[in-house]
Design a protein around this motif. Structure first.
Motif, PDB file in Angstrom:
ATOM      1  N   TYR A 280       3.465   9.984 -11.344  1.00 25.76           N
ATOM      2  CA  TYR A 280       2.619   9.384 -10.329  1.00 25.76           C
ATOM      3  C   TYR A 280       2.525   8.183  -9.638  1.00 25.76           C
ATOM      4  O   TYR A 280       2.436   7.724 -10.768  1.00 25.76           O
ATOM      5  N   ILE A 281       2.381   8.386  -7.931  1.00 19.20           N
ATOM      6  CA  ILE A 281       2.570   6.862  -7.822  1.00 19.20           C
ATOM      7  C   ILE A 281       1.413   6.840  -6.127  1.00 19.20           C
ATOM      8  O   ILE A 281       1.908   8.302  -6.039  1.00 19.20           O
ATOM      9  N   ASP A 282       0.087   6.703  -6.404  1.00 19.43           N
ATOM     10  CA  ASP A 282      -0.155   6.759  -4.898  1.00 19.43           C
ATOM     11  C   ASP A 282      -1.121   4.995  -5.059  1.00 19.43           C
ATOM     12  O   ASP A 282      -1.013   4.148  -5.904  1.00 19.43           O
ATOM     13  N   ASN A 283      -1.095   5.418  -3.644  1.00 24.19           N
ATOM     14  CA  ASN A 283      -2.206   3.774  -2.891  1.00 24.19           C
ATOM     15  C   ASN A 283      -1.220   3.185  -2.891  1.00 24.19           C
ATOM     16  O   ASN A 283      -1.485   1.798  -3.777  1.00 24.19           O
ATOM     17  N   ILE A 284      -0.067   2.403  -2.811  1.00 25.55           N
ATOM     18  CA  ILE A 284       1.095   1.594  -2.755  1.00 25.55           C
ATOM     19  C   ILE A 284       0.881   0.955  -1.281  1.00 25.55           C
ATOM     20  O   ILE A 284       0.653   0.742   0.249  1.00 25.55           O
ATOM     21  N   ILE A 285       0.059  -0.663  -1.554  1.00 23.38           N
ATOM     22  CA  ILE A 285      -0.309  -1.536  -0.644  1.00 23.38           C
ATOM     23  C   ILE A 285       0.059  -3.128  -0.726  1.00 23.38           C
ATOM     24  O   ILE A 285       1.019  -3.010  -1.859  1.00 23.38           O
ATOM     25  N   ALA A 286       1.178  -3.330   0.219  1.00 25.93           N
ATOM     26  CA  ALA A 286       0.883  -5.258   0.634  1.00 25.93           C
ATOM     27  C   ALA A 286      -0.284  -5.499   0.037  1.00 25.93           C
ATOM     28  O   ALA A 286      -1.193  -5.441   1.341  1.00 25.93           O
ATOM     29  N   CYS A 287       0.092  -6.490  -0.492  1.00 29.98           N
ATOM     30  CA  CYS A 287      -1.495  -7.576  -0.336  1.00 29.98           C
ATOM     31  C   CYS A 287      -0.814  -8.988  -0.294  1.00 29.98           C
ATOM     32  O   CYS A 287       0.111  -9.788  -0.632  1.00 29.98           O
ATOM     33  N   LYS A 288      -1.930  -9.986   0.349  1.00 28.17           N
ATOM     34  CA  LYS A 288      -1.797 -11.090   0.379  1.00 28.17           C
ATOM     35  C   LYS A 288      -1.131 -11.817  -1.038  1.00 28.17           C
ATOM     36  O   LYS A 288      -1.579 -11.235  -1.618  1.00 28.17           O
ATOM     37  N   ALA A 289      -0.591 -13.044  -0.422  1.00 23.52           N
ATOM     38  CA  ALA A 289      -0.299 -14.368  -1.693  1.00 23.52           C
ATOM     39  C   ALA A 289      -1.471 -14.586  -3.227  1.00 23.52           C
ATOM     40  O   ALA A 289      -2.668 -14.615  -2.743  1.00 23.52           O
ATOM     41  N   SER A 290      -1.391 -14.212  -3.901  1.00 20.85           N
ATOM     42  CA  SER A 290      -2.110 -14.447  -5.577  1.00 20.85           C
ATOM     43  C   SER A 290      -3.089 -15.245  -5.484  1.00 20.85           C
ATOM     44  O   SER A 290      -4.391 -16.011  -5.322  1.00 20.85           O
ATOM     45  N   SER A 291      -2.108 -16.770  -4.601  1.00 21.13           N
ATOM     46  CA  SER A 291      -2.802 -18.261  -3.753  1.00 21.13           C
ATOM     47  C   SER A 291      -3.951 -17.898  -3.156  1.00 21.13           C
ATOM     48  O   SER A 291      -4.848 -19.225  -2.971  1.00 21.13           O
ATOM     49  N   SER A 292      -4.528 -17.028  -1.981  1.00 19.58           N
ATOM     50  CA  SER A 292      -5.292 -17.190  -1.039  1.00 19.58           C
ATOM     51  C   SER A 292      -6.424 -16.072  -1.504  1.00 19.58           C
ATOM     52  O   SER A 292      -6.230 -15.409  -2.495  1.00 19.58           O
ATOM     53  N   ASP A 293      -7.125 -16.825  -1.626  1.00 21.49           N
ATOM     54  CA  ASP A 293      -8.751 -17.209  -1.649  1.00 21.49           C
ATOM     55  C   ASP A 293      -8.935 -14.953  -1.447  1.00 21.49           C
ATOM     56  O   ASP A 293      -9.395 -14.326  -1.634  1.00 21.49           O
TER      57      ASP A 293
END
Lengths: 64, 658
Positions: free
Chosen positions: B210-223
C-alpha cells in the motif's frame, strides 16, 4: 480551619485523604500518646502527637 | 567517572567514544558494558532544533486538522484513484487502511511478476516539481520487503515509462504497519512530470504493498521543508516548552492532519488539545534509527550504575560546544520496535532523550532506582512503559501525547513522578497504573482529550496523585478498576468525573480530597454510589456532613455503600456508646445504618447496628453500644443501600465509654 480537638473531631467536619477523620479515645483516660493501641496491626495514635504540643503550650485545655 | 560521546548520525560504534570526533553511534553497541561503568555519563548529540515554517497555521482544540496559511508541499498522488497495473499485479484504490483521504493505492504482486514497472498513475497534467527536492509518502506491506527492491519513479510520460526521478523505497521490515518514508534526492525534482510509477528493481515476491500520500517536499536544508517525517508544533523551544510535538498523519496542500500511534488510519486520531489560534508554527526533524520490525529493540542500555553512581544517558547535546541546549528525538519511523529498553539495569538516568513512532518509546523492565526526566514523547503505541519496576524516579515528562497510551505503569511500585504535563490526545488513556501500587505522582497537569480516560487505575492501590487536571477525555476523567487510590486538588471537567467498574463488587475507591481544588469538598467514588462531603444538608449548620448517595441496586445489605466515620480507642470491660445523627431523603426506598462490625475486638463478636427510622428528611440520633473485653480500637461505619436515587446523611457523633 482551626486545629481540631478530639471532641470536635466528632463533628465529622475534618477529612483526611477525602474521608472523614474521626480517631478518638472513647474514655478521657485513654492515653493514645503511649502508642499502646493498635488497629489493623498498626499503631493507633490519631492526631494526639500534634495535640500534645498544643496542650503543653497551654493554648487549649484537653480533656484527659 | 568518564564522560563519553554518542552521535547516532555521525558516530561509529568502533570508536572509543572519547569525544565528538570519536563518538559512538548507538547506545546498544557503543556504550557496551565493557566500556561504561557506574558514574559514567554518555552525552548524546541532539537532533536538529526546531525551525519556523515561516507561516502561520491554524490549530483547533480537539481537532487533528492544522491548516497552513499556504502549502509547503506539492501533491504527487493521494491514492484516491486506482493505479494502472502491469500484468501479474493488481492495483486498486483500497479503503481499508488509508493514511490520507478515503483510499490508499494498493498493489498486489502476483507470483509470476518479477521485476520492472509494476503500476503507474498518470497525474492528469504535466507538473513542475522543480521547487522540491524530497519525496515523502507512507508505505505498508503484508510481508517484509528488502531495501532497493521497490522504487517510486517520477516519469515524464503518462504511463510510468520514462523515469526522471527515482525514489528508492527503503526496507519495509514491519508487516501490516504503515511506515513513513522521506527520501532526499539532493537536487531538484523534474519539471515536467506526468506520472508516478512503482517499480520492482528486484523480485519482491508476493507482497501486497500500500502507498499513500505521496508528496514533493522542499530541500532538507530549507527551514520550511515540512515532510511526513517531520514533527510539527507551536513550540519554538529547542529544549522544553509547554506545547507538545506531533507526528504527521497526512499532508494535503494546506491541510496537515496530526497522527497518533503506529497504526492510526485517516479516519482516526485524537489530534490536538490546547488553544485554538492561528500562530507561528514550527517543525523539527528527528534522528531516524535503523529500520526494525515491530517488537525489535532499537537501542538498549547495557549496564547498571550503583547507588550514588548512576550511569547517565543525557540527550540534547550540541556537538559544537558540548552544551546541553536541545533535545534528542530518536525516530523508528512507525515500524514499531522498542525505542529504548532499560532492561534489568539499575541506577540508570536519562534526560532529554525522546522517542517517537515506536512500539514503546522507553521500556523500563525490572529495574530499580532509575531516573528519567525531561522527556517529550509522541506517536508511540506506549509512550513510556515501566514494568516490574520499583523506585523509578521520573522528574518531568514535558509532553507525552498522541500515543496509544501515555505513561503505562505495569506492576510497578514506589515510583515517584514529579510532573507530567500534557498527557494528551492518546488513543486510549493519558496515564495508566495497572497492577501498580504506592506510586506517587506529584502533578499531572493536563491529561486531556484521550480516547477513554485521562488517568486509569487498573487493579492497583494506594497510588497518589497530588494535583490533577483533566478535560475532554471521551469516557471519563478517571477510571478505577478495583483498588483504593487517592487524588488531591483535582480539577476534572468531564461530565463523568470518575468511572468505576460496576461489576466487580470490589468496593473500589477513588478518594478525592479538596475536589475541584475546593476546601471542604471531598468525594469518594465507588461502584454503585458516591460519597461526598455535604454543606447543604447538615445537622449542625457549620462544617460538613457526609452524604452517601446510592446509585445501584447492587448495593444491598450484603454489599452496602459503607463509609468509615470513626476509629475509636476503647478500654476493656466498659460499655462504649457511639451516637451519630443520621438522615435520609426517602422514608422507605433507602436504608441507613450505624454499624460497629463484629469481630474487630474481643467481646464484640457480632455486628452492632442501629437503623435509621423510616422517616424522610429528619435528623435522628442513632445509638450503638458495645462492651469490648480487651482494650483496642474499633471502627464505626455508616451503611446505605436501597434504590438508585436516594441518599443517607451522617453528621455529629458523640463517643464515650463508661
Amino acid at each position: 480551619m482551626a486545629l481540631p480537638t478530639p471532641i470536635n473531631l466528632q463533628t465529622l467536619n475534618y477529612a483526611y485523604q477525602g474521608q472523614p477523620f474521626c480517631r478518638v479515645p472513647a474514655k478521657t483516660t485513654i492515653d493514645l500518646e503511649t502508642m499502646d493501641y493498635s488497629y489493623e496491626a498498626q499503631p493507633f495514635v490519631s492526631n494526639l502527637i500534634s495535640m500534645k504540643d498544643i496542650i503543653q503550650s497551654g493554648i487549649i485545655a484537653f480533656p484527659r | 567517572m568518564t564522560t563519553f560521546y554518542l552521535d547516532y548520525e555521525n558516530g561509529d560504534d568502533v570508536n572509543d567514544g572519547s569525544d565528538w570526533a570519536n563518538a559512538w553511534k548507538t547506545i546498544t553497541s557503543g556504550a557496551t558494558a565493557a566500556r561504561i561503568a557506574p558514574g559514567d555519563i554518555v552525552r548524546i548529540a541532539k537532533s536538529l532544533d526546531p525551525t519556523s515554517l515561516g507561516i502561520n497555521a491554524t490549530w483547533n482544540d480537539l481537532s487533528k486538522t492544522v491548516t497552513l496559511a499556504s502549502a509547503l508541499t506539492a501533491n504527487i498522488d493521494m491514492g484516491e484513484v486506482a493505479w494502472t497495473a502491469s500484468t501479474y499485479v493488481t492495483s486498486t484504490a483500497d479503503n481499508a487502511v488509508p493514511k490520507e483521504g478515503t483510499y490508499a493505492a494498493k498493489h498486489v504482486f502476483g507470483a509470476s511478476f518479477t521485476t520492472g514497472l509494476a503500476s503507474y498513475k498518470a497525474l492528469g497534467s504535466s507538473t513542475d516539481f522543480s521547487a522540491y527536492q524530497q519525496v515523502s509518502f507512507w508505505v505498508r506491506s503484508t510481508s517484509a520487503v528488502a531495501a532497493s527492491t521497490l522504487s517510486l519513479r517520477l516519469c515524464s510520460d503518462v504511463a510510468g515509462v520514462t523515469t526522471v526521478d527515482t525514489i528508492p523505497i527503503p526496507a519495509i521490515p514491519a508487516t501490516y504497519q504503515w511506515q513513513v518514508v522521506t527520501v532526499d534526492l539532493a537536487g531538484a525534482l523534474g519539471n515536467a512530470i506526468q506520472s508516478v510509477a512503482l517499480y520492482a528493481d528486484l523480485d519482491p515476491g508476493t507482497p501486497t504493498v500500500y502507498i499513500d500520500n505521496i508528496i514533493a517536499c522542499k530541500a532538507s536544508s530549507s527551514d520550511d521543508s515540512l515532510t511526513l517525517s517531520s514533527l510539527i508544533s507551536k513550540n519554538s523551544a529547542a529544549q522544553g516548552g509547554t506545547e507538545g510535538w506531533y507526528g504527521i498523519q497526512s499532508i494535503n496542500g494546506t491541510t496537515v492532519l496530526l497522527d497518533n500511534n503506529t497504526e492510526t488510519y485517516a479516519s482516526a486520531g485524537r489530534g490536538y488539545s490546547g488553544t485554538t489560534e492561528t500562530v507561528a508554527t514550527y517543525k523539527r526533524e528527528t534522528i531516524k534509527t535503523a529500520l526494525l520490525g515491530k517488537w525489535y529493540v532499537s537501542q538498549k542500555v547495557q549496564d547498571s550504575g550503583t547507588l550514588g553512581n548512576n550511569i547517565e544517558f543525557q540527550g540534547g547535546y550540541n556537538t559544537a560546544d558540548s552544551e546541553q541546549d536541545g533535545e534528542t528525538f530518536f525516530d523508528s519511523q512507525n515500524c514499531g520496535p522498542y525505542g529504548l529498553q532499560i532492561y534489568e539495569e539499575d541506577f540508570v538516568l536519562t534526560n532529554y532523550l525522546n522517542f517517537t513512532r515506536c512500539y514503546v518509546g522507553i521500556y523500563v523492565y525490572n529495574n530499580h532506582n532509575c531516573t528519567i526526566s525531561n522527556i517529550s514523547i509522541c506517536n508511540n503505541d506506549y509512550g513510556m512503559y515501566p514494568r516490574v519496576t520499583t523506585n523509578l524516579l521520573i522528574g518531568t515528562i514535558a509532553n507525552i501525547n498522541n500515543n496509544l497510551y501515555g505513561p503505562y505503569f505495569d506492576n510497578s511500585y514506589n515510583c515517584t513522578i514529579g510532573t507530567i504535563v500534557n498527557a494528551n490526545n492518546n488513543i486510549n488513556v493519558g496515564v495508566v497504573l495497572t497492577y501498580s501500587d504506592r506510586n506517587v505522582l506529584n502533578a499531572i497537569t493536563n491529561a486531556n482529550n484521550n480516547g477513554l480516560y485521562g488517568v486509569g487505575f487498573y487493579r492497583g492501590s494506594d497510588n497518589i496523585i497530588r494535583t490533577l487536571s483533566t478535560t475532554g477525555n471521551t469516557t471519563a476523567g478517571i477510571y478505577n478498576l478495583l483498588g483504593k487510590n487517592y487524588i488531591f486538588n483535582a480539577l476534572i471537567a468531564e461530565a463523568t468525573e470518575v468511572a468505576v467498574d460496576s461489576t466487580s463488587f470490589g468496593n473500589s475507591r477513588v478518594f478525592s480530597h479538596k475536589h475541584d481544588q475546593t476546601a471542604d469538598n471531598h468525594k469518594i467514588f465507588t461502584e454503585g454510589g458516591l460519597i461526598s462531603s455535604e454543606v447543604s444538608v447538615r445537622h449542625t449548620a457549620s462544617g460538613i456532613a457526609w452524604k452517601l448517595a446510592v446509585t445501584s441496586t447492587n448495593r444491598s445489605s450484603n454489599h452496602p455503600l459503607d463509609l468509615e466515620i470513626a476509629k475509636i480507642a476503647c478500654s476493656a470491660n466498659n460499655e462504649v456508646t457511639v451516637k451519630a445523627w443520621m438522615r435520609k431523603d426517602h422514608a422507605t426506598n433507602i436504608t441507613g445504618k450505624l454499624v460497629c462490625r463484629g469481630g474487630q475486638i474481643a467481646g464484640v463478636a457480632s455486628d452492632v447496628v442501629a437503623t435509621k427510622s423510616n422517616v424522610a428528611d429528619t435528623w435522628e440520633e442513632l445509638t450503638i453500644q458495645f462492651t469490648p473485653t480487651e482494650a483496642g480500637v474499633v471502627e464505626v461505619e455508616v451503611w446505605a443501600y436501597g434504590g438508585t436515587t436516594n441518599s443517607v446523611y451522617v453528621d455529629d457523633m458523640t463517643i464515650s465509654q463508661a
